[in-house]
Write a protein that holds these residues in place. Structure first.
Motif, short mmCIF file in Angstrom:
data_model
loop_
_atom_site.label_atom_id
_atom_site.label_comp_id
_atom_site.label_asym_id
_atom_site.label_seq_id
_atom_site.Cartn_x
_atom_site.Cartn_y
_atom_site.Cartn_z
N ASP A 38 0.70 -1.10 0.04
CA ASP A 38 0.30 0.05 -0.11
C ASP A 38 0.76 1.12 -0.18
OD1 ASP A 38 -2.86 -1.67 0.22
OD2 ASP A 38 -1.33 -2.32 1.81
N ILE A 39 0.42 2.21 -0.61
CA ILE A 39 1.00 4.07 -0.61
C ILE A 39 0.46 4.55 -0.67
CG2 ILE A 39 2.90 4.73 -2.59
CD1 ILE A 39 3.54 2.08 -4.06
N PHE A 40 1.38 5.55 -0.33
CA PHE A 40 0.23 6.87 0.42
C PHE A 40 1.29 7.55 -0.59
CE2 PHE A 40 -0.82 10.93 3.13
CZ PHE A 40 -2.59 11.16 3.26
N VAL A 41 -0.09 9.15 -1.42
CA VAL A 41 0.58 10.08 -1.81
C VAL A 41 -0.53 10.90 -2.03
CG1 VAL A 41 1.22 10.11 -4.18
CG2 VAL A 41 0.78 7.75 -3.44
N GLN A 75 -11.48 13.18 2.48
CA GLN A 75 -11.37 12.12 2.64
C GLN A 75 -10.82 10.78 2.35
OE1 GLN A 75 -14.98 10.82 5.09
NE2 GLN A 75 -14.68 12.65 7.06
N LEU A 76 -9.48 10.00 2.52
CA LEU A 76 -9.00 9.34 2.18
C LEU A 76 -8.67 7.76 3.34
CD1 LEU A 76 -7.83 7.37 -0.56
CD2 LEU A 76 -5.81 8.01 0.08
N ALA A 77 -9.27 6.60 3.11
CA ALA A 77 -8.73 5.38 4.05
C ALA A 77 -7.16 4.91 3.32
CB ALA A 77 -9.86 4.17 4.17
N PHE A 78 -6.64 4.95 4.49
CA PHE A 78 -5.82 3.79 4.02
C PHE A 78 -5.12 2.88 5.16
CE2 PHE A 78 -0.95 3.95 4.59
CZ PHE A 78 0.05 3.64 3.24
N ILE A 79 -5.36 2.40 5.06
CA ILE A 79 -5.34 0.67 5.64
C ILE A 79 -6.01 1.03 6.40
CG2 ILE A 79 -3.21 -0.91 6.65
CD1 ILE A 79 -1.17 -0.04 5.63
N PRO A 87 -9.82 22.27 6.57
CA PRO A 87 -10.09 23.15 6.36
C PRO A 87 -8.79 24.04 5.80
CG PRO A 87 -11.77 23.26 7.24
CD PRO A 87 -10.68 22.27 8.47
N ASP A 88 -7.22 24.22 7.13
CA ASP A 88 -6.21 24.76 7.21
C ASP A 88 -4.69 23.92 6.86
OD1 ASP A 88 -6.06 22.54 8.78
OD2 ASP A 88 -5.37 23.75 10.32
N GLY A 89 -5.66 23.13 5.59
CA GLY A 89 -4.05 22.45 5.05
C GLY A 89 -3.71 20.99 5.87
N THR A 90 -3.51 20.81 7.46
CA THR A 90 -3.02 19.96 8.04
C THR A 90 -4.32 18.54 7.90
OG1 THR A 90 -4.55 20.68 9.92
CG2 THR A 90 -2.18 21.50 9.50
N LEU A 91 -3.52 17.62 8.73
CA LEU A 91 -4.56 15.44 8.19
C LEU A 91 -4.94 15.90 9.37
CD1 LEU A 91 -2.18 13.61 5.48
CD2 LEU A 91 -3.58 15.50 5.22
N GLY A 92 -6.02 15.47 9.25
CA GLY A 92 -6.76 14.49 10.94
C GLY A 92 -6.91 12.16 10.34
N PHE A 93 -6.66 12.14 11.80
CA PHE A 93 -7.35 11.41 11.99
C PHE A 93 -7.41 10.15 12.62
CE2 PHE A 93 -2.26 12.59 10.88
CZ PHE A 93 -2.02 11.62 9.40
N THR A 94 -8.06 8.89 12.29
CA THR A 94 -9.14 7.93 13.40
C THR A 94 -8.89 6.46 12.30
OG1 THR A 94 -11.15 7.98 14.33
CG2 THR A 94 -11.20 8.60 11.85
N VAL A 95 -10.01 6.31 13.52
CA VAL A 95 -9.99 4.54 13.15
C VAL A 95 -10.52 5.03 11.48
CG1 VAL A 95 -10.86 2.26 14.04
CG2 VAL A 95 -9.40 3.49 15.44
N TYR A 96 -10.67 2.94 10.94
CA TYR A 96 -10.65 3.35 8.84
C TYR A 96 -11.39 1.77 9.21
CZ TYR A 96 -12.65 2.16 4.94
OH TYR A 96 -13.23 1.80 3.71
N ARG A 97 -13.27 2.24 9.07
CA ARG A 97 -14.02 0.81 8.99
C ARG A 97 -14.02 0.96 7.74
NH1 ARG A 97 -14.51 3.12 14.06
NH2 ARG A 97 -14.10 1.84 15.97
N LYS A 98 -14.07 -0.78 7.60
CA LYS A 98 -14.80 -1.39 5.84
C LYS A 98 -16.72 -1.29 5.90
CE LYS A 98 -11.15 -4.07 4.26
NZ LYS A 98 -10.68 -5.25 3.50
N PRO A 99 -16.99 -1.16 4.78
CA PRO A 99 -18.72 -0.87 4.74
C PRO A 99 -19.07 -2.42 5.99
CG PRO A 99 -17.38 0.10 2.90
CD PRO A 99 -16.59 -0.40 3.87
N THR A 100 -18.09 -2.90 5.16
CA THR A 100 -18.42 -4.36 5.48
C THR A 100 -18.66 -4.51 7.02
OG1 THR A 100 -16.98 -5.41 4.81
CG2 THR A 100 -18.68 -5.10 3.00
#
Length: 226
Positions: A38-41, A75-79, A87-100
């Motif tokens: 997996d690559i984050f770009v 928004q973008l899920a990475f693993i 809005p200020d250009g910084t990134l926020g993070f939280t846990v990602y769960r698949k729709p299934t």
């Protein structure tokens, strides 16, 4: 599968492919971070140029093709992480769960032959993951989600608080050498042995007495060496 060296060789070759693709592109990604496959770009040259770079990337080798997912709604899920652009250009993070994802885990009161420590480890693992992956702005929301999920699996408020208490205790004692041993879990017997071990700073992990895998024969036929 195959030789233990196969993943290492594959990673080295993919590193070569990626390095060549970036070096021969007239526009470069702002950020290129990889974890296994997996690559984050971060790309700052527009969607049209991104499509050109993607085609260029897939043209390096005729049998190696990449796929891509582009952010939607900032928004973008990475693993296991959901990355959000603020809005200020910084990134926020939280846990990602698949729709299934069904939010089903080991049930606290179900008739399952698992040691209580293994069942309580579910709450501890989910809480630990939330504290590590969610930033300060999303952590409480994530912890509330976990509490609701655990209650669906018959965990009481006392069990959930005990998980958080265990995490804080481990953080304070981190670095203290502990011997770990594994025991076959037998109700009423293994518990007594583990309590004796605990007095001597020996931590115990447990494995079920029988699993489906141990009851089913191997479908693969072993061919003798010639």
């Amino acid at each position: 599968m195959g030789s233990p060296l196969s993943p290492i060789v594959a990673n080295l070759y993919m590193e070569k492919i990626e390095t060549e693709a970036i070096a021969t592109s007239h526009l470069k990604p702002k950020l290129w971070q990889k974890y296994v496959d997996d690559i984050f770009v971060i790309w700052s040259h527009g969607h049209q140029e991104l499509s050109k770079f993607f085609n260029h990337l897939n043209g390096i080798h005729p049998r190696i093709k990449f796929t891509k997912e582009v952010e939607e709604g900032n928004q973008l899920a990475f693993i296991d992480v959901l990355i959000m652009k603020k809005p200020d250009g910084t990134l926020g993070f939280t846990v990602y769960r698949k729709p299934t994802h069904t939010n089903r885990y080991l049930n606290l009161i179900a008739n399952s032959h698992h040691h209580p420590k293994q069942i309580h480890a579910v709450a501890k693992t989910l809480t630990t993951r939330s504290r590590r992956l969610a930033d300060i702005d999303h952590r409480q929301q994530e912890l509330d989600t976990i509490e609701t999920t655990l209650q669906m699996n018959n965990y009481s408020e006392k069990n959930i608080k005990a998980a958080s208490k265990t995490i804080r205790k481990q953080q304070k004692t981190r670095g203290t050498p502990v011997i770990i041993t594994t025991l076959l879990y037998i109700v009423g017997r293994t518990d007594k042995i583990s309590r004796i071990f605990r007095r001597h700073n020996i931590s115990t992990s447990f494995v079920p007495e029988r699993t489906i895998r141990s009851m089913l024969r191997n479908a693969k036929y072993k061919i003798p060496l010639e």
